[in-house]
Design an enzyme around this catalytic site. Sequence first.
Site, PDB file in Angstrom:
ATOM      1  N   ASN A   1       0.808  -1.216   0.000  1.00  0.00           N
ATOM      2  CA  ASN A   1       0.000   0.000   0.000  1.00  0.00           C
ATOM      3  C   ASN A   1       0.844   1.270   0.000  1.00  0.00           C
ATOM      4  OD1 ASN A   1       1.005  -0.175   2.564  1.00  0.00           O
ATOM      5  ND2 ASN A   1      -0.960   0.033   3.619  1.00  0.00           N
TER       6      ASN A   1
ATOM      7  N   HIS B   1       3.945   5.979  11.523  1.00  0.00           N
ATOM      8  CA  HIS B   1       2.780   5.310  12.117  1.00  0.00           C
ATOM      9  C   HIS B   1       3.063   3.850  12.494  1.00  0.00           C
ATOM     10  CE1 HIS B   1       1.373   5.082   7.628  1.00  0.00           C
ATOM     11  NE2 HIS B   1       1.980   3.942   7.911  1.00  0.00           N
TER      12      HIS B   1
ATOM     13  N   HIS C   1      -4.145   5.556  11.274  1.00  0.00           N
ATOM     14  CA  HIS C   1      -3.094   5.819  10.284  1.00  0.00           C
ATOM     15  C   HIS C   1      -3.593   5.715   8.863  1.00  0.00           C
ATOM     16  CE1 HIS C   1      -3.064   1.575   9.449  1.00  0.00           C
ATOM     17  NE2 HIS C   1      -1.885   1.567   8.864  1.00  0.00           N
TER      18      HIS C   1
END
Length: 399
Positions: free
Chosen positions: A161, A271, A327
């Site tokens: 991602n 994060h 996040h």
Amino acid sequence: MPPTTVGPALLSWASQLEESTAAQARQTAAMPFIHPHVALMPDAHSGKGSAVGTVIPTRGAVMPAAVGVDIGCGMIAVRTEFTRDDVDRRITATGHRLATLRVRIENVIPLSPGNYNRGTAGWTFTAPRIAELEALAATGDVDLTHSPKWRRQLGSLGGGNHFIELCLDETDRVWLFLHSGSRGVGNRIAQHHIRIAQQACAQRHVALPNRDLAYLTEGTTEFDRYLTDLHWAQRFAYLNRAEMMDRFGAVFARWMGTPDHRETDRINCHHNYTQQEVHGGERVWLTRKGAVDAHAGVRAVIPGSMGTHSYVVEGLGNTDGLCSAPHGAGRRFSRTEAKRRYTQADLRARMVGIEYRDSAEFIDEIPDAYKPIDVVMDDARDLVRVVHELRQILNVKGT
């Protein structure tokens, strides 16, 4: 939204919470060194060892697998002086559409796991970052022999991602935006210390509900070694994002026909990380696994999924939430399930109006595979306030 209690020492801000995620979080919250409680963020979903979107305060111990293998993963966002009208005028004047910019970005930032820079001398800002990391490794005696090419990983995106985007905010101001972490070198560091934690717990005959909740105890050599290596990987991730952003800015400036990208603001935040903070009246090791720092006034970036909005936020310092916030959107479906459910045509329909590399390899990143970011942000309204809302007009992803 106010939190709900989903187990002993476990508070949740997720209106959409799968039982498997809650069960995983209960295991984490039951560890004997948790204080004062574990906080589940609105985007929480199952992960390795502990759920992604979990904030874990621990006294005298740290669980390396809870931090995760992409140490320091996070976001960086840069606001520029340019507007949508400036971009449109440039396209009209030159005929160079956003596809041209996308290809140029892909040519200067290595994409996908295992892809490295050809060398380290291509940009003037790279050498000082490598020198800083070399000095930090030397000071802490960080063993990097497992990653002899780590210098060539600096400035590379990775897969999954991770992404690079050109965005517009609510005033049509242009933002440069990207998501990445500590790459292969951070993964090697994490895997090494996860094994050490598991061996240490086995040697002490510690009964664990899950091997990936193995921990290192403060005051031991193993603990100190992990924290030193962790700090190095977190710094690598931070500088890796800065490196890519500076390359992105240079390419964007050339595409716009200007000397620089006219940056007016920059936010660079982790994060996936651990640091010492005070919560519940005590100094603890706070692990944010898929969560950002949301102390009062602290700015962070919360991305949506591919094709949906993202947010620049400011923390509200919610103590029940351990001064943390989500996040991102958080996955609804695994990559395998997403590929089973959706097609390349579905992805195209969701990406209308956004320049991206049209490929079936990104089906598992379709927005439908993630929780709706608007729901996540509504759940987080007591954790952060929205400063800017971003919508992408160009997307680059690693495979």
